[in-house]
Design an enzyme around this catalytic site. Structure first.
Site, short mmCIF file in Angstrom:
data_model
loop_
_atom_site.label_atom_id
_atom_site.label_comp_id
_atom_site.label_asym_id
_atom_site.label_seq_id
_atom_site.Cartn_x
_atom_site.Cartn_y
_atom_site.Cartn_z
N ASP A 23 8.68 6.19 3.99
CA ASP A 23 7.69 7.09 4.60
C ASP A 23 8.15 8.54 4.53
OD1 ASP A 23 5.32 7.70 5.83
OD2 ASP A 23 5.99 7.17 7.86
N GLY A 26 4.52 12.73 1.95
CA GLY A 26 3.54 13.80 2.13
C GLY A 26 4.14 15.00 2.83
N ARG A 36 0.56 16.49 -1.84
CA ARG A 36 1.20 15.25 -1.38
C ARG A 36 1.73 14.40 -2.55
NH1 ARG A 36 0.35 13.40 3.60
NH2 ARG A 36 0.40 11.27 2.79
N HIS A 40 5.14 11.89 -3.59
CA HIS A 40 5.19 10.51 -4.11
C HIS A 40 6.00 10.46 -5.40
CE1 HIS A 40 2.46 9.51 -0.99
NE2 HIS A 40 1.39 10.02 -1.52
N ASN A 71 -3.72 1.87 3.51
CA ASN A 71 -3.61 3.09 2.69
C ASN A 71 -4.83 3.32 1.79
OD1 ASN A 71 0.00 2.84 2.28
ND2 ASN A 71 -1.15 4.10 3.71
N SER A 199 3.88 -0.45 11.32
CA SER A 199 2.71 -0.25 10.45
C SER A 199 2.33 -1.51 9.65
CB SER A 199 2.95 0.94 9.50
OG SER A 199 3.23 2.12 10.21
N GLU A 210 17.42 -6.22 12.21
CA GLU A 210 17.93 -5.00 12.83
C GLU A 210 17.08 -3.85 12.30
OE1 GLU A 210 20.25 -4.79 15.13
OE2 GLU A 210 20.60 -6.94 15.07
C1 IPE Z 1 3.42 2.86 5.94
O1 IPE Z 1 3.35 4.24 5.93
C2 IPE Z 1 3.01 2.31 4.61
C3 IPE Z 1 3.91 2.61 3.50
C4 IPE Z 1 5.06 3.19 3.58
C5 IPE Z 1 3.44 2.17 2.20
P1 IPE Z 1 2.08 5.02 6.50
O2 IPE Z 1 2.40 6.46 6.39
O3 IPE Z 1 0.85 4.54 5.81
O4 IPE Z 1 2.04 4.52 8.00
P2 IPE Z 1 1.39 5.17 9.30
O5 IPE Z 1 -0.04 5.47 8.97
O6 IPE Z 1 2.16 6.43 9.58
O7 IPE Z 1 1.57 4.15 10.37
C1 IPE Z 2 4.84 7.18 2.28
O1 IPE Z 2 4.72 8.54 2.48
C2 IPE Z 2 4.18 6.73 1.01
C3 IPE Z 2 2.97 5.91 1.19
C4 IPE Z 2 2.46 5.54 2.32
C5 IPE Z 2 2.30 5.49 -0.01
P1 IPE Z 2 3.42 9.16 3.17
O2 IPE Z 2 2.43 9.47 2.08
O3 IPE Z 2 2.91 8.31 4.24
O4 IPE Z 2 4.00 10.52 3.74
P2 IPE Z 2 3.68 11.16 5.16
O5 IPE Z 2 3.94 10.13 6.18
O6 IPE Z 2 2.24 11.58 5.13
O7 IPE Z 2 4.62 12.32 5.25
MG MG Z 3 3.34 8.19 6.21
#
Ligand code: IPE
Ligand code: IPE
Ligand code: MG
Length: 252
Positions: A23, A26, A36, A40, A71, A199, A210
């Site tokens: 995570d 973005g 964003r 990735h 997603n 999530s 853990e």
């Molecule tokens: C969880 O991240 C899913 C992945 C890492 C693929 P999200 O960014 O989608 O989760 P939330 O929305 O913050 O819970």
């Molecule tokens: C995790 O990073 C990647 C996916 C969920 C695909 P995010 O895209 O959720 O990044 P943040 O949480 O918005 O920073």
């Molecule tokens: Mg995220």
């Protein structure tokens, strides 16, 4: 220069399965005034480093949460970019996976992926199926609750068709219907980016995992960060409901 934390890792006490909620891509990009998708793309380098580091140490299985069922609700442009990135990455990394003897697998409802993504993924899975050093398991269009619903439906079918007695349903019955049926439960679950939630990831399988949370965004999470997480895991006492004296091996 301080020695790498890697030397402190006890290779006889490695997790057999590590799961990671990757995570923060973005926010990593936003901090650099970039779109964003840039986050990735940079996250792929972390995937490569962490996968290699796990394989080198001797971790048998690494599950990466790459795309959740939720997603799909993101802007179309981002969803499309993620699906294309997956195609690109699997194609590009295939020879390295084979060179490193890593087997690619996937969990989640793969049938809903765009056909190009699905086909490339299946090619990757097929082309690496005989590799034995480590399993790199991607969670794609994954939802733990959906996985449980599917498992329940299959079990209900077995009961309805007279092939399973209700009283015979146990842990194994459920385990055998999950996407992860061939994998041990993850001993260690890592989530990057500072969020402390699950999530909808591997809800059944993490019953006794853990949990390790770090503020580091995924594109910054590299080899050394993985070593720190594993070392942290090894410092913990896993009691499984018992008391400390029962699980500690004391030397006489
Ligand atoms: C969880 O991240 C899913 C992945 C890492 C693929 P999200 O960014 O989608 O989760 P939330 O929305 O913050 O819970
Ligand atoms: C995790 O990073 C990647 C996916 C969920 C695909 P995010 O895209 O959720 O990044 P943040 O949480 O918005 O920073
Ligand atoms: Mg995220």
């Amino acid at each position: 220069m301080p020695a790498s934390i890697k030397e402190k890792i006890d290779l006889t006490n490695l997790p057999k399965h590590i799961a990671i909620i990757m995570d923060g891509n973005g926010r990593w990009a936003k901090n650099r005034n970039m779109p964003r998708v840039f986050g990735h793309k940079n996250g792929v380098t972390s995937v490569r480093e962490v996968s290699e580091a796990c394989a080198e140490l001797g971790v048998g299985c690494l599950t990466l949460y790459a795309f959740s069922a939720e997603n799909w609700g993101r802007p179309t442009l981002e969803v499309n970019a993620l699906m294309s990135l997956l195609v690109e990455t699997v194609k590009k990394e295939l020879s390295t996976l084979n060179k490193n003897n890593i087997r690619l697998t996937a969990i989640g409802d793969l049938s809903k992926l765009p056909s190009k993504t699905y086909n490339t993924l299946m090619d990757g899975i097929n082309d690496t199926k005989d590799n034995t050093r480590m399993t790199l398991n991607l969670a794609l269009n994954y939802s733990a609750r959906n996985e449980m619903i599917q498992a329940t439906q299959r079990i209900a079918e077995l009961v309805a068709s007279g092939n399973l007695d209700v009283s015979a349903i146990d842990h194994t019955t459920i385990q055998d219907q999950l996407d992860t049926k061939d994998m041990p439960d993850p001993e260690l679950l890592i989530r990057t980016s500072g969020e402390q939630r699950i999530s909808n990831f591997l809800l059944w399988q993490i019953a006794y995992s853990e949990l390790y949370f770090t503020d580091t965004y995924w594109p910054d999470f590299r080899r050394e960060d993985l070593y720190i997480a594993i070392h942290n895991y090894q410092m913990r006492e896993r009691r499984f409901g018992k008391i400390s004296e029962q699980v500690t091996i004391t030397e006489i």
